[in-house]
Scaffold this active site. Structure first.
Site, PDB file in Angstrom:
ATOM      1  N   ARG A 162       0.855  -1.179   0.000  1.00 37.07           N
ATOM      2  CA  ARG A 162       0.000   0.000   0.000  1.00 37.07           C
ATOM      3  C   ARG A 162       0.892   1.231   0.000  1.00 37.07           C
ATOM      4  NH1 ARG A 162      -0.254   2.304   4.971  1.00 37.07           N
ATOM      5  NH2 ARG A 162      -2.197   3.361   4.477  1.00 37.07           N
ATOM      6  N   ARG A 193      -3.366  10.572   1.418  1.00 38.70           N
ATOM      7  CA  ARG A 193      -4.276  11.317   2.291  1.00 38.70           C
ATOM      8  C   ARG A 193      -4.898  12.470   1.520  1.00 38.70           C
ATOM      9  NH1 ARG A 193      -0.178  12.059   7.364  1.00 38.70           N
ATOM     10  NH2 ARG A 193      -0.035   9.874   7.998  1.00 38.70           N
ATOM     11  N   ARG A 213      19.744  -5.275   2.304  1.00 36.36           N
ATOM     12  CA  ARG A 213      20.305  -4.042   1.780  1.00 36.36           C
ATOM     13  C   ARG A 213      21.066  -3.378   2.920  1.00 36.36           C
ATOM     14  NH1 ARG A 213      21.167  -2.930  -3.283  1.00 36.36           N
ATOM     15  NH2 ARG A 213      20.730  -0.712  -3.047  1.00 36.36           N
ATOM     16  N   ARG A 263      18.612  10.242   0.781  1.00 39.90           N
ATOM     17  CA  ARG A 263      18.101  11.348   1.599  1.00 39.90           C
ATOM     18  C   ARG A 263      19.236  12.009   2.357  1.00 39.90           C
ATOM     19  NH1 ARG A 263      14.623   8.386   6.469  1.00 39.90           N
ATOM     20  NH2 ARG A 263      16.293   7.058   7.272  1.00 39.90           N
ATOM     21  N   GLU A 317      22.690   9.584   2.888  1.00 41.66           N
ATOM     22  CA  GLU A 317      22.520   8.135   2.957  1.00 41.66           C
ATOM     23  C   GLU A 317      22.573   7.531   1.555  1.00 41.66           C
ATOM     24  OE1 GLU A 317      19.140   6.848   5.156  1.00 41.66           O
ATOM     25  OE2 GLU A 317      19.559   8.153   6.871  1.00 41.66           O
ATOM     26  N   TYR A 345      12.119  -6.713   9.527  1.00 35.56           N
ATOM     27  CA  TYR A 345      12.256  -5.286   9.792  1.00 35.56           C
ATOM     28  C   TYR A 345      11.300  -4.897  10.911  1.00 35.56           C
ATOM     29  CZ  TYR A 345      12.322  -0.266   9.401  1.00 35.56           C
ATOM     30  OH  TYR A 345      12.448   1.065   9.708  1.00 35.56           O
ATOM     31  N   ASP A 382       9.971  -1.690  13.520  1.00 35.85           N
ATOM     32  CA  ASP A 382      10.007  -0.367  14.124  1.00 35.85           C
ATOM     33  C   ASP A 382      10.412  -0.532  15.581  1.00 35.85           C
ATOM     34  OD1 ASP A 382       9.272   1.122  11.886  1.00 35.85           O
ATOM     35  OD2 ASP A 382       7.130   0.791  12.244  1.00 35.85           O
TER      36      ASP A 382
END
Length: 368
Positions: free
Chosen positions: A173, A177, A250, A282, A302, A350, A352
């Site tokens: 997804r 917004r 990665r 970034r 980065e 991964y 958070d």
């Protein structure tokens, strides 16, 4: 070592440090070994001229779990930082995530209905019902303009290959917004620990013995660890000697620079460069995480690149091939008595930060 410690914890990142803190509360003796020359894993912050530099990339704490928010707040006070990154495409600047500020700048429109009409019209041009790759998935979600300017180049730099060669599941997804809201996260709680993340780990490991610059393999050769249970947060495939082959990741390379004569380099903490021709993904300006007013500033560029054994892994490539390989290693891990595998490397997932803490606390509940 035999008999001196109950647990040998390999890695001083969030998972290992939470486990050490909770085990110590329960009267257990822990030894933490860390291959780097500092604690904290990838959330380590290095102080440069009074600025807390996120050494291994931007880390913004966010969660909707009140239990986890209350838990982390016992170790630090958090500020009210809101993650509102900016994207640069050639000479154009857009707000992220994709919202009405993005669409207004891109198409010169004002209302949600106008934005929705343009996106739906572009999606209909392709009429993709079963996306076969990331490019088709993105086009089916946001249409050509957003994909070309804000998804394609950044994603190809991040993964090192064409979007047409990447699996569709990478972007199941894309957040769209139809409001003027630049807050990247939807979570109830968000912020940066005042003083940086390293202080959190220092408090978690207070009273626990820690050995830095100590690799697990070397430690095993030199010490009797038979009396200790192991909490292992390194690469699960490395633990088993890569017997089935190496899992894929990665990795990220950082170029960090102190600019003594610049107090404000880019005006916000995170700016993504979505043009394929710009080599970095970034730039982070670290002082903005804590609303810094110091003289000078620190920026980090980065660069995403391929990983190989011996390089620090960052993002697991959770495609079908690697997930199947991980399950083979997990089967070995399940049979490995006296060893707990945890964290993003130990579980090839991964996470958070709030999910790492939740997983560590769940492990603690199971263990004790």
């Amino acid at each position: 070592m035999n008999g001196k410690y109950d647990y040998l914890i390999v890695g001083s990142g969030l998972f290992g440090s939470v486990f050490a803190f909770e085990a110590k509360k329960r009267g257990k003796r822990c030894l933490v070994i860390e291959k780097r020359n500092h604690i904290g894993g990838n959330i380590y912050c290095e102080n440069i001229n009074g600025i807390n530099v996120h050494k291994y990339g931007a880390h913004i704490f966010h969660t909707s779990n009140r239990e986890i928010w209350n838990y982390i707040n016992q170790f630090a006070d958090f500020n009210n930082y809101i993650n509102s990154p900016v994207a640069v495409y050639k000479d154009e600047l857009y707000n992220l995530p994709f919202n009405m500020n993005t669409f207004s700048k891109m198409w010169g429109i004002k209302t949600p209905s106008e934005a929705r009409e343009i996106i739906e019209k572009q999606k209909a041009q392709y009429n993709i019902e079963n996306p076969q790759n990331l490019e088709e998935q993105a086009l089916s979600l946001v249409g050509r303009d957003v994909y070309e300017k804000l998804v394609k180049g950044y994603t190809e730099k991040q993964w090192g290959r064409s979007c047409a060669e990447l699996p569709a599941f990478i972007i199941r997804r894309l957040p769209v917004r139809y409001t003027y809201d630049n807050n990247y996260f939807n979570d109830r709680y968000q912020g940066i620990p005042i003083g940086g993340y390293t202080k959190i780990i220092e408090k978690m490991l207070s009273g626990t013995d820690v050995l830095l610059e100590t690799a697990f393999e070397d430690f095993k050769k030199e010490n009797d660890i038979s009396g200790m249970k192991i909490v292992y947060t390194g690469n699960i495939d490395e633990y088993f000697g890569y017997c089935y082959g190496a899992l894929q990741y990665r990795t990220v390379r950082f170029e960090t620079e102190f600019l003594p004569d610049t107090d404000n380099y880019q005006g916000c903490a995170v700016v993504n460069y979505t043009d394929r021709e710009v080599p970095y993904t970034r730039i982070i300006e670290h002082k903005h995480f804590e609303f810094g007013t110091q003289k000078g500033t620190v920026i980090s560029r980065e660069y995403s690149s391929e990983w190989s054994v011996g390089i620090e892994p960052y993002y697991p490539i959770n495609n079908d091939e690697n997930n199947a390989l991980y399950l083979k290693y997990k089967a070995l891990a399940d049979k490995e008595g006296g060893v707990i595998f945890g964290g993003r490397l130990g579980r090839y997932q991964y996470y958070d930060m709030d999910k790492v803490i939740a997983a560590a606390l769940e492990t603690v509940r199971e263990e004790f």
